[in-house]
Design a protein around this motif. Structure first.
Motif, mmCIF file in Angstrom:
data_model
loop_
_atom_site.group_PDB
_atom_site.id
_atom_site.type_symbol
_atom_site.label_atom_id
_atom_site.label_comp_id
_atom_site.label_asym_id
_atom_site.label_seq_id
_atom_site.Cartn_x
_atom_site.Cartn_y
_atom_site.Cartn_z
ATOM 1 N N GLN A 52 0.975 -1.280 -0.324
ATOM 2 C CA GLN A 52 0.126 -0.212 -0.359
ATOM 3 C C GLN A 52 0.658 1.027 0.060
ATOM 4 N N GLU A 54 1.807 5.552 -1.520
ATOM 5 C CA GLU A 54 0.778 6.140 -2.287
ATOM 6 C C GLU A 54 2.388 7.255 -3.060
ATOM 7 N N THR A 55 1.905 8.737 -3.750
ATOM 8 C CA THR A 55 3.138 9.675 -4.418
ATOM 9 C C THR A 55 1.438 10.261 -5.494
ATOM 10 N N ARG A 71 -2.578 12.346 -7.764
ATOM 11 C CA ARG A 71 -2.446 11.605 -6.836
ATOM 12 C C ARG A 71 -2.174 9.579 -7.102
ATOM 13 N N VAL A 73 -2.077 5.956 -6.467
ATOM 14 C CA VAL A 73 -2.264 5.043 -5.161
ATOM 15 C C VAL A 73 -1.911 3.181 -5.563
ATOM 16 N N GLU A 126 -0.177 1.702 -12.584
ATOM 17 C CA GLU A 126 -1.059 1.973 -11.699
ATOM 18 C C GLU A 126 -0.476 3.651 -12.115
#
Length: 168
Positions: A52, A54-55, A71, A73, A126
């Motif tokens: 898990q 994010e950036t 964003r 995720v 992603e």
């Protein structure tokens, strides 16, 4: 992130290693460090890897070519099989049909797992394929602030006429 020596993972508590991530990943241009966690659990003949994280990345809109922040995720899980035959050279033909069940990730049980590479791959998966700054983005505007929907070149006139004949 350091590579994990797979045999050493069997000696870890619950055969699990959890890595807190707060760093920039090589090859991934981000505005903020990747933050989250990666969990690797050894199950004998496979690794159960989950993350898990994010950036924030800067994307370029496919319609108006303006840059915008997005964003990113990741909530991923993957089974990576451990197989002794991974590093053995095989004399396979250059082209061959591959069954769906053969499309799995495998590592040597005596090798290393690189969590930063795995997380980089998950982040890349992603990234949005269709990058739009807004669902109602008008596209490139001319100097008067109008959308450039009308063909500027007269050679496009016949295509524009055909487009008007199509329904909806």
């Amino acid at each position: 992130m350091d590579a994990i020596f797979i045999p050493q993972l069997t000696k870890a508590p619950e055969r699990t290693e959890e890595i807190q991530v707060k760093e920039f990943l090589p090859g991934l241009d981000t505005l903020t460090p990747v933050r989250g966690r990666v969990r690797v659990q050894h199950h004998g003949n496979y690794l159960d890897v989950s993350a898990q994280a994010e950036t924030i990345v800067t994307c370029t809109c496919n319609r108006c070519l303006q840059q915008y922040n997005h964003r990113l995720v990741v909530n991923a899980q993957e089974v990576i099989w451990l197989d002794e035959a991974v590093n053995q050279e095989q004399n396979l033909p250059l082209e061959r049909e591959v069954a769906m069940e053969d499309l799995v990730e495998t590592l040597s049980p005596n090798g290393y797992f690189h969590p930063s590479e795995w997380l980089y791959e998950q982040m890349c998966l992603e990234l949005p394929q269709r990058q739009l700054c807004d669902l109602n983005c008008p596209g490139i505007l001319n100097s008067a602030g109008e959308s450039l929907d009308k063909p500027v070149d007269s050679r496009w006139a016949s295509l524009e006429a055909l487009k008007k004949q199509l329904p909806g």
